[in-house]
Write a protein that holds these residues in place. Structure first.
Motif, PDB file in Angstrom:
ATOM      1  N   ARG A  50      -1.505  75.637  50.061  1.00 44.47           N
ATOM      2  CA  ARG A  50      -2.732  76.311  50.501  1.00 44.47           C
ATOM      3  C   ARG A  50      -3.884  75.919  49.592  1.00 44.47           C
ATOM      4  O   ARG A  50      -3.773  75.962  48.369  1.00 44.47           O
ATOM      5  N   GLU A  51      -5.000  75.546  50.214  1.00 42.21           N
ATOM      6  CA  GLU A  51      -6.210  75.192  49.484  1.00 42.21           C
ATOM      7  C   GLU A  51      -7.380  76.038  50.002  1.00 42.21           C
ATOM      8  O   GLU A  51      -7.464  76.334  51.191  1.00 42.21           O
ATOM      9  N   PRO A 111      -2.745  91.680  62.745  1.00 42.94           N
ATOM     10  CA  PRO A 111      -3.555  90.466  62.697  1.00 42.94           C
ATOM     11  C   PRO A 111      -4.977  90.719  63.157  1.00 42.94           C
ATOM     12  O   PRO A 111      -5.249  91.615  63.956  1.00 42.94           O
ATOM     13  N   GLY A 112      -5.904  89.916  62.637  1.00 46.31           N
ATOM     14  CA  GLY A 112      -7.305  90.011  63.009  1.00 46.31           C
ATOM     15  C   GLY A 112      -7.752  88.787  63.786  1.00 46.31           C
ATOM     16  O   GLY A 112      -6.933  88.010  64.297  1.00 46.31           O
ATOM     17  N   VAL A 113      -9.058  88.583  63.852  1.00 46.90           N
ATOM     18  CA  VAL A 113      -9.621  87.498  64.635  1.00 46.90           C
ATOM     19  C   VAL A 113      -9.179  86.153  64.063  1.00 46.90           C
ATOM     20  O   VAL A 113      -9.161  85.939  62.854  1.00 46.90           O
ATOM     21  N   PHE A 114      -8.764  85.264  64.933  1.00 43.69           N
ATOM     22  CA  PHE A 114      -8.315  83.903  64.642  1.00 43.69           C
ATOM     23  C   PHE A 114      -6.973  83.829  63.906  1.00 43.69           C
ATOM     24  O   PHE A 114      -6.522  82.717  63.591  1.00 43.69           O
ATOM     25  N   ASN A 115      -6.319  84.954  63.626  1.00 41.19           N
ATOM     26  CA  ASN A 115      -5.014  84.898  62.953  1.00 41.19           C
ATOM     27  C   ASN A 115      -3.971  84.263  63.863  1.00 41.19           C
ATOM     28  O   ASN A 115      -3.143  83.451  63.409  1.00 41.19           O
ATOM     29  N   ALA A 116      -3.970  84.626  65.141  1.00 43.83           N
ATOM     30  CA  ALA A 116      -3.045  84.019  66.099  1.00 43.83           C
ATOM     31  C   ALA A 116      -3.339  82.535  66.281  1.00 43.83           C
ATOM     32  O   ALA A 116      -2.422  81.717  66.436  1.00 43.83           O
ATOM     33  N   HIS A 117      -4.609  82.164  66.230  1.00 40.66           N
ATOM     34  CA  HIS A 117      -4.986  80.756  66.349  1.00 40.66           C
ATOM     35  C   HIS A 117      -4.473  79.965  65.147  1.00 40.66           C
ATOM     36  O   HIS A 117      -4.095  78.802  65.280  1.00 40.66           O
ATOM     37  N   GLY A 118      -4.463  80.613  63.962  1.00 38.29           N
ATOM     38  CA  GLY A 118      -3.904  79.965  62.781  1.00 38.29           C
ATOM     39  C   GLY A 118      -2.418  79.717  62.922  1.00 38.29           C
ATOM     40  O   GLY A 118      -1.911  78.647  62.558  1.00 38.29           O
ATOM     41  N   LEU A 172     -12.329  86.874  56.159  1.00 37.82           N
ATOM     42  CA  LEU A 172     -11.569  86.481  57.346  1.00 37.82           C
ATOM     43  C   LEU A 172     -10.587  85.351  57.054  1.00 37.82           C
ATOM     44  O   LEU A 172      -9.554  85.230  57.712  1.00 37.82           O
ATOM     45  N   GLY A 173     -10.896  84.527  56.063  1.00 38.80           N
ATOM     46  CA  GLY A 173     -10.121  83.324  55.825  1.00 38.80           C
ATOM     47  C   GLY A 173      -8.710  83.554  55.329  1.00 38.80           C
ATOM     48  O   GLY A 173      -7.771  82.861  55.753  1.00 38.80           O
ATOM     49  N   THR A 174      -8.522  84.521  54.436  1.00 34.51           N
ATOM     50  CA  THR A 174      -7.181  84.758  53.899  1.00 34.51           C
ATOM     51  C   THR A 174      -6.210  85.244  54.977  1.00 34.51           C
ATOM     52  O   THR A 174      -5.082  84.732  55.058  1.00 34.51           O
ATOM     53  N   PRO A 175      -6.578  86.202  55.828  1.00 33.96           N
ATOM     54  CA  PRO A 175      -5.658  86.576  56.910  1.00 33.96           C
ATOM     55  C   PRO A 175      -5.375  85.429  57.878  1.00 33.96           C
ATOM     56  O   PRO A 175      -4.260  85.340  58.422  1.00 33.96           O
ATOM     57  N   ILE A 176      -6.351  84.536  58.109  1.00 34.55           N
ATOM     58  CA  ILE A 176      -6.093  83.376  58.953  1.00 34.55           C
ATOM     59  C   ILE A 176      -5.076  82.462  58.286  1.00 34.55           C
ATOM     60  O   ILE A 176      -4.144  81.962  58.925  1.00 34.55           O
ATOM     61  N   ALA A 177      -5.251  82.247  56.983  1.00 32.22           N
ATOM     62  CA  ALA A 177      -4.296  81.410  56.239  1.00 32.22           C
ATOM     63  C   ALA A 177      -2.902  82.020  56.255  1.00 32.22           C
ATOM     64  O   ALA A 177      -1.896  81.299  56.337  1.00 32.22           O
ATOM     65  N   ASP A 178      -2.822  83.346  56.181  1.00 33.23           N
ATOM     66  CA  ASP A 178      -1.514  84.003  56.279  1.00 33.23           C
ATOM     67  C   ASP A 178      -0.867  83.717  57.623  1.00 33.23           C
ATOM     68  O   ASP A 178       0.334  83.433  57.714  1.00 33.23           O
TER      69      ASP A 178
END
Length: 409
Positions: free
Chosen positions: A79-80, A305-312, A51-57
């Protein structure tokens, strides 16, 4: 140039990549060229890596939009990878601080966000805005207003789950299997308290450690008293193994509810089961400009986009606007402008006109950011004041949103 680097994230991508900027947005006003520095701290490996990489994107997308528009504002992004581990997250956050970044989008796991805030962001006066950390414990951190989040508190999600199970589905006896961390413990506690307040019975509560080779024994324990349903609070890597063990040795028709950490399209395929017995809850991307964000995300990354991507996206966008308004890569200055660009003050701006919004913020105009995930209005604790939750159904190897629940403070 908009410098975008990914350190320790993807094999074959190293150092600093460059996006060239040409042209101007227009001649309505003159704003001095300047560089905005934004770090991104997300779990691109470990238990939450899927999930983390799509959020970072999503968090990187506002910078890409500025570059594509030829903005006079360059965004230096580093990015870290937190690796879904608190110590790795602290080290990665410290790398951002040492490199001079006054703000960063992150972290994701609450068990990473809390120590990063306490040991890195707050003492160094650096703004952090998490798109995915939902633990209620974050609300009351003594953070001197340096910690924000676009994700809602699980004080809400726990209530959603309890009411969904008891009042809508009629399941009076529930059990909870949860990660032994700040996210899992806090969310399970909120759920249990609300479920019992409504008249339900908690038959068992079991905590587990992440990324174990088998969860059969803990499943046997939590299901021993035959609950009407099981709540599973986990991240994808652990969740895959939990469901493989569940379907291999337990009643496949027992209703299961999963939380936002397991809302992942590939989960049924990875578990090798259609998961027809599973429901899920997660914060929705239901902001006024979600369509503009979705179109931009799909165009840039070739996937939805997936979960939390818009929040990112919203977390990065608000910090970039605050930085532009402050006119300085200084954490305290950015902090002091976060609500000025987000909370109701002036003309609506958002993903549909983000490059123009940055220009207007820098010029000192009164703007109100209207986001992709929500309206993005911060309360005194840096939490969201109005959010929407999606209710998912799994089935036939797919996920579908079947209902929504709105909350407003």
């Amino acid at each position: 140039m908009a410098r975008i680097s990914r350190r320790g994230v993807l094999t074959g991508i190293g150092g600093v990549g460059a996006l060239s900027l040409t042209g101007r947005l227009g001649a309505r006003r003159t704003v001095q060229d300047r560089e905005v520095m934004l770090g991104i701290l997300q779990p691109e490996s470990g238990d939450l890596g899927e999930l983390g990489t799509p959020i970072a994107d999503g968090a990187e997308l506002p910078a890409r939009e500025l570059a594509d528009a030829g903005s006079e504002f360059t965004v230096d992004i580093q990015r870290e990878d937190s690796q879904t581990l608190s110590e790795a997250g602290i080290s990665a956050a410290q790398s951002l601080v040492d490199a001079g970044y006054p703000m960063f989008t992150g972290a994701a796991a609450s068990d990473v966000t809390i120590p990063v805030a306490q040991e890195v962001a707050i003492p160094n006066q650096v703004v952090m805005c998490s798109p995915a950390s939902t633990s209620p414990d974050i609300t009351d951190l003594a953070d001197d207003d340096f910690v924000f989040r676009t994700a809602p508190s699980d004080a809400l999600q726990g209530n959603v789950i309890a009411e969904l199970a008891l009042e809508e589905r009629g399941w009076g006896r529930g059990a909870s299997l949860h990660l032994n961390d700040a996210y899992g413990v806090a969310l399970s506690t909120v759920f249990e308290n609300r479920f019992e307040e409504l008249g339900g019975e908690i038959t068992a509560t079991e905590a587990f450690e992440p990324e174990q080779p088998s969860y059969t024994s803990v499943l046997e324990s939590v299901l021993a008293d035959e609950p009407d349903f099981l709540l599973v609070i986990a991240f994808p890597v652990s969740g895959i193994q939990i469901f493989r063990d569940f379907y291999a040795g337990f009643d496949p028709d027992l209703p299961v509810i999963v939380t936002d950490g397991l809302i992942e399209d590939d989960l049924p395929e990875s578990a090798d089961n259609p998961m027809d017995n599973v429901l899920g809850t997660a914060p929705a991307a239901d902001g006024p400009e979600v369509d503009a964000f979705t179109e931009s995300y799909e165009d840039e990354f070739g996937r939805g986009p997936g979960v939390f991507n818009a929040h990112g996206y919203d977390a990065s966008a608000v910090m970039i606007l605050a930085n532009a308004r402050a006119g300085d890569n200084d954490g305290t200055a950015v902090r002091d402008e976060m609500r000025a660009v987000a909370n109701p003050n002036g003309d609506p701006v958002g993903p549909a006109n983000f490059p123009e919004a940055v220009e207007r913020a820098a010029a000192g105009e009164e703007i109100t950011y209207q986001g992709a995930s929500s309206i993005v209005e911060f309360d005194d604790n840096g939490d969201m004041q109005a959010v929407t939750y999606d209710i998912f159904e799994f089935g036939d190897f797919e996920l579908e949103v079947v209902d929504q629940i709105d909350f407003e403070e």
